[in-house]
Design a protein around this motif. Structure first.
Motif, PDB file in Angstrom:
ATOM      1  N   VAL A 104      23.664 -88.035  60.614  1.00  0.00           N
ATOM      2  CA  VAL A 104      22.281 -87.727  60.970  1.00  0.00           C
ATOM      3  C   VAL A 104      22.313 -86.585  61.979  1.00  0.00           C
ATOM      4  O   VAL A 104      22.862 -86.734  63.076  1.00  0.00           O
ATOM      5  N   LEU A 105      21.753 -85.435  61.607  1.00  0.00           N
ATOM      6  CA  LEU A 105      21.821 -84.225  62.422  1.00  0.00           C
ATOM      7  C   LEU A 105      20.477 -83.934  63.072  1.00  0.00           C
ATOM      8  O   LEU A 105      19.420 -84.146  62.462  1.00  0.00           O
ATOM      9  N   THR A 106      20.521 -83.441  64.286  1.00  0.00           N
ATOM     10  CA  THR A 106      19.343 -82.901  64.966  1.00  0.00           C
ATOM     11  C   THR A 106      19.755 -81.592  65.617  1.00  0.00           C
ATOM     12  O   THR A 106      20.905 -81.421  66.041  1.00  0.00           O
ATOM     13  N   ALA A 107      18.847 -80.650  65.678  1.00  0.00           N
ATOM     14  CA  ALA A 107      19.141 -79.346  66.288  1.00  0.00           C
ATOM     15  C   ALA A 107      17.931 -78.887  67.092  1.00  0.00           C
ATOM     16  O   ALA A 107      16.784 -79.029  66.661  1.00  0.00           O
ATOM     17  N   ARG A 108      18.204 -78.320  68.265  1.00  0.00           N
ATOM     18  CA  ARG A 108      17.156 -77.802  69.141  1.00  0.00           C
ATOM     19  C   ARG A 108      17.568 -76.436  69.665  1.00  0.00           C
ATOM     20  O   ARG A 108      18.732 -76.182  69.956  1.00  0.00           O
ATOM     21  N   ARG A 109      16.589 -75.558  69.752  1.00  0.00           N
ATOM     22  CA  ARG A 109      16.826 -74.260  70.382  1.00  0.00           C
ATOM     23  C   ARG A 109      16.686 -74.436  71.890  1.00  0.00           C
ATOM     24  O   ARG A 109      15.710 -75.021  72.371  1.00  0.00           O
ATOM     25  N   LEU A 110      17.662 -73.922  72.637  1.00  0.00           N
ATOM     26  CA  LEU A 110      17.642 -74.006  74.091  1.00  0.00           C
ATOM     27  C   LEU A 110      16.961 -72.768  74.649  1.00  0.00           C
ATOM     28  O   LEU A 110      17.401 -71.636  74.399  1.00  0.00           O
ATOM     29  N   ASP A 111      15.902 -72.968  75.392  1.00  0.00           N
ATOM     30  CA  ASP A 111      15.105 -71.865  75.922  1.00  0.00           C
ATOM     31  C   ASP A 111      15.525 -71.572  77.358  1.00  0.00           C
ATOM     32  O   ASP A 111      15.275 -72.356  78.271  1.00  0.00           O
ATOM     33  N   TYR A 112      16.177 -70.394  77.570  1.00  0.00           N
ATOM     34  CA  TYR A 112      16.590 -69.973  78.895  1.00  0.00           C
ATOM     35  C   TYR A 112      15.760 -68.799  79.398  1.00  0.00           C
ATOM     36  O   TYR A 112      16.078 -68.198  80.423  1.00  0.00           O
ATOM     37  N   GLY A 113      14.735 -68.418  78.662  1.00  0.00           N
ATOM     38  CA  GLY A 113      13.921 -67.285  79.074  1.00  0.00           C
ATOM     39  C   GLY A 113      14.575 -65.950  78.792  1.00  0.00           C
ATOM     40  O   GLY A 113      14.134 -64.918  79.313  1.00  0.00           O
ATOM     41  N   ASP A 114      15.638 -65.946  77.988  1.00  0.00           N
ATOM     42  CA  ASP A 114      16.345 -64.713  77.661  1.00  0.00           C
ATOM     43  C   ASP A 114      16.334 -64.561  76.144  1.00  0.00           C
ATOM     44  O   ASP A 114      17.065 -65.244  75.430  1.00  0.00           O
ATOM     45  N   ALA A 115      15.481 -63.663  75.645  1.00  0.00           N
ATOM     46  CA  ALA A 115      15.318 -63.498  74.206  1.00  0.00           C
ATOM     47  C   ALA A 115      16.587 -63.005  73.530  1.00  0.00           C
ATOM     48  O   ALA A 115      16.783 -63.187  72.329  1.00  0.00           O
ATOM     49  N   ASP A 116      17.473 -62.338  74.301  1.00  0.00           N
ATOM     50  CA  ASP A 116      18.706 -61.814  73.722  1.00  0.00           C
ATOM     51  C   ASP A 116      19.799 -62.866  73.625  1.00  0.00           C
ATOM     52  O   ASP A 116      20.836 -62.625  73.002  1.00  0.00           O
ATOM     53  N   GLN A 117      19.605 -63.973  74.265  1.00  0.00           N
ATOM     54  CA  GLN A 117      20.629 -65.031  74.268  1.00  0.00           C
ATOM     55  C   GLN A 117      20.016 -66.308  73.703  1.00  0.00           C
ATOM     56  O   GLN A 117      19.357 -67.059  74.400  1.00  0.00           O
ATOM     57  N   VAL A 118      20.211 -66.541  72.397  1.00  0.00           N
ATOM     58  CA  VAL A 118      19.682 -67.731  71.725  1.00  0.00           C
ATOM     59  C   VAL A 118      20.828 -68.717  71.506  1.00  0.00           C
ATOM     60  O   VAL A 118      21.861 -68.350  70.939  1.00  0.00           O
ATOM     61  N   LEU A 119      20.635 -69.930  71.976  1.00  0.00           N
ATOM     62  CA  LEU A 119      21.629 -70.985  71.789  1.00  0.00           C
ATOM     63  C   LEU A 119      20.988 -72.181  71.099  1.00  0.00           C
ATOM     64  O   LEU A 119      19.830 -72.517  71.373  1.00  0.00           O
ATOM     65  N   LEU A 120      21.745 -72.793  70.219  1.00  0.00           N
ATOM     66  CA  LEU A 120      21.292 -73.999  69.515  1.00  0.00           C
ATOM     67  C   LEU A 120      22.198 -75.160  69.885  1.00  0.00           C
ATOM     68  O   LEU A 120      23.423 -74.999  69.978  1.00  0.00           O
ATOM     69  N   MET A 121      21.602 -76.309  70.086  1.00  0.00           N
ATOM     70  CA  MET A 121      22.368 -77.524  70.323  1.00  0.00           C
ATOM     71  C   MET A 121      22.258 -78.402  69.082  1.00  0.00           C
ATOM     72  O   MET A 121      21.174 -78.873  68.720  1.00  0.00           O
ATOM     73  N   LEU A 122      23.379 -78.592  68.401  1.00  0.00           N
ATOM     74  CA  LEU A 122      23.440 -79.393  67.173  1.00  0.00           C
ATOM     75  C   LEU A 122      24.134 -80.711  67.481  1.00  0.00           C
ATOM     76  O   LEU A 122      25.282 -80.730  67.936  1.00  0.00           O
ATOM     77  N   THR A 123      23.440 -81.819  67.240  1.00  0.00           N
ATOM     78  CA  THR A 123      23.990 -83.155  67.450  1.00  0.00           C
ATOM     79  C   THR A 123      24.251 -83.796  66.094  1.00  0.00           C
ATOM     80  O   THR A 123      23.383 -83.769  65.206  1.00  0.00           O
ATOM     81  N   ALA A 124      25.438 -84.361  65.905  1.00  0.00           N
ATOM     82  CA  ALA A 124      25.822 -84.983  64.630  1.00  0.00           C
ATOM     83  C   ALA A 124      26.270 -86.416  64.879  1.00  0.00           C
ATOM     84  O   ALA A 124      27.351 -86.655  65.426  1.00  0.00           O
ATOM     85  N   LEU A 125      25.440 -87.374  64.502  1.00  0.00           N
ATOM     86  CA  LEU A 125      25.766 -88.787  64.678  1.00  0.00           C
ATOM     87  C   LEU A 125      26.283 -89.370  63.374  1.00  0.00           C
ATOM     88  O   LEU A 125      25.663 -89.213  62.320  1.00  0.00           O
ATOM     89  N   ASP A 126      27.408 -90.035  63.436  1.00  0.00           N
ATOM     90  CA  ASP A 126      27.986 -90.705  62.270  1.00  0.00           C
ATOM     91  C   ASP A 126      27.396 -92.117  62.184  1.00  0.00           C
ATOM     92  O   ASP A 126      27.676 -92.975  63.018  1.00  0.00           O
ATOM     93  N   VAL A 127      26.536 -92.339  61.169  1.00  0.00           N
ATOM     94  CA  VAL A 127      25.862 -93.635  61.025  1.00  0.00           C
ATOM     95  C   VAL A 127      26.403 -94.407  59.825  1.00  0.00           C
ATOM     96  O   VAL A 127      25.741 -95.321  59.330  1.00  0.00           O
ATOM     97  N   THR A 128      27.611 -94.043  59.380  1.00  0.00           N
ATOM     98  CA  THR A 128      28.169 -94.682  58.182  1.00  0.00           C
ATOM     99  C   THR A 128      28.296 -96.190  58.357  1.00  0.00           C
ATOM    100  O   THR A 128      27.836 -96.971  57.509  1.00  0.00           O
ATOM    101  N   GLU A 129      28.917 -96.617  59.458  1.00  0.00           N
ATOM    102  CA  GLU A 129      29.131 -98.049  59.675  1.00  0.00           C
ATOM    103  C   GLU A 129      27.809 -98.776  59.889  1.00  0.00           C
ATOM    104  O   GLU A 129      27.623 -99.895  59.399  1.00  0.00           O
TER     105      GLU A 129
END
Length: 339
Positions: A104-129
């Motif tokens: 199960v994936l979620t992704a968010r754009r991190l806003d630092y107020g710098d349009a030239d520096q875009v970072l994404l935080m991708l979280t990947a949870l293993d829910v198989t079990e």
């Protein structure tokens, strides 16, 4: 609270990298080109990767291509552009010898107020079990439902056999008193069988009383009323539901009262109607069985309380309700009231 816009972009990026690396959740930090900037120790351990497999690598190139799904890349690029966010997005993938895994994936754009520096935080949870445990639980519930219904059918069939044996014995005995007792026992077993039969076709959980009472009374009428033009049973029940245990008690009460009315309210082929009603409001409810028959004899002709009366009173007490009897002139109404 510290304003992120007052922090130098390089410091902000450094903080983000440090936070991701220290996180207990499986997280990747990506830039706008979907190149890995940092990974949490949990991500490395969960997916069997080493730091050398991640730093500076494009997302689609890490591992053996499990992260190269075109739809995932499109969603991440849209997130980087600020037009959407991922969450939660399910993905199936295989990692080494562990077999297929559900992520199960979620992704968010991190806003630092710098349009030239875009970072994404991708979280990947293993829910198989977790999904496997949930599936096993659902399978057990379905198996329990099948076994319970099979048990109910067997009990109902056994009760029918017992009732047939009692009726056969009543026909063979010479003593009239014994015959009466055997026939009375036959009717009691039939009443329990009728209740059990109706519960056998219900699902687990709460029982819809309208359908339950209608089917129960239809079964009683079919087995005990010879001429339906002479005597009929009507059912008026609201949209109430009840637990299986409560439904059994209510069904037994209705069966006893309907049988009693059929036996005593309409002598000499008298025509009449038996009415079964149930209504509730909050925790309060009332069950009633009434008829327009001859009524209850008074004075010296009044009958002694029988087994049926004792059964109804015991069931009412079990339901924390009281029994009320009213003379309708003509007829009688017996109500079970839970206030």
């Amino acid at each position: 609270m510290l304003n992120a816009h007052l922090i130098h972009p390089e410091v902000q990026t450094g903080l983000a990298l440090a936070l991701v690396a220290a996180s207990d959740a499986p997280i990747l930090l990506l830039n706008s080109d979907l190149v890995v900037q940092a990974a949490s120790r949990s991500f490395v351990d969960t997916f069997g990767l080493g730091p050398q497999d991640l730093a500076g690598q494009a997302l689609g190139a890490i591992g053996t291509g499990q992260w190269a799904a075109p739809q995932l890349a499109s969603l991440l690029q849209a997130t980087a552009a600020g037009s959407t966010e991922i969450g939660p997005y399910e993905m199936d993938a295989s990692f080494g010898d562990s077999g297929p895994r559900k992520l199960v994936l979620t992704a968010r754009r991190l806003d630092y107020g710098d349009a030239d520096q875009v970072l994404l935080m991708l979280t990947a949870l293993d829910v198989t079990e977790a999904r496997l445990v949930l599936k096993l639980k659902d399978d057990l519930i379905r198996e329990k439902a099948v076994l319970l219904q099979e048990l109910q059918h067997r009990v109902a069939n056994s009760l029918q056999i017992v009732a047939s044996v009692l009726l056969l014995s009543a026909r063979r005995v010479q003593s009239e008193e014994t015959r009466v007792h055997l026939r009375d026992a036959h009717q009691r077993v039939m009443s329990v069988a009728a209740v059990q039969k109706q519960l056998a076709v219900t699902t687990l959980g709460d029982v819809k009383l309208a359908n339950y009472m209608a089917d129960l009374c239809a079964s009683l009428g079919a087995s005990m009323i010879r001429d339906h033009d002479q005597i009929s049973i009507t059912v008026t029940v609201d949209a109430s539901t009840a637990t299986a245990d409560t439904s059994v008690s209510l069904g037994l009460i209705v069966t006893e009262l309907v049988i009693n009315a059929l036996k005593h309210a309409f002598p000499s082929h008298r025509h009449g109607v038996i009415k079964v009603g149930y209504e509730s409001m909050g925790d309060a409810w009332a069950l009633s069985v009434s008829d327009n028959g001859v009524g209850i004899p008074r004075g010296d002709a009044a009958p002694e309380p029988g087994l049926g009366t004792s059964i109804v009173e015991a069931l009412a007490k079990q339901l924390k309700a009281k029994v009320e009897i009213a003379d309708l002139n003509p007829g009688t109404r017996v109500s079970i009231v839970h206030a």
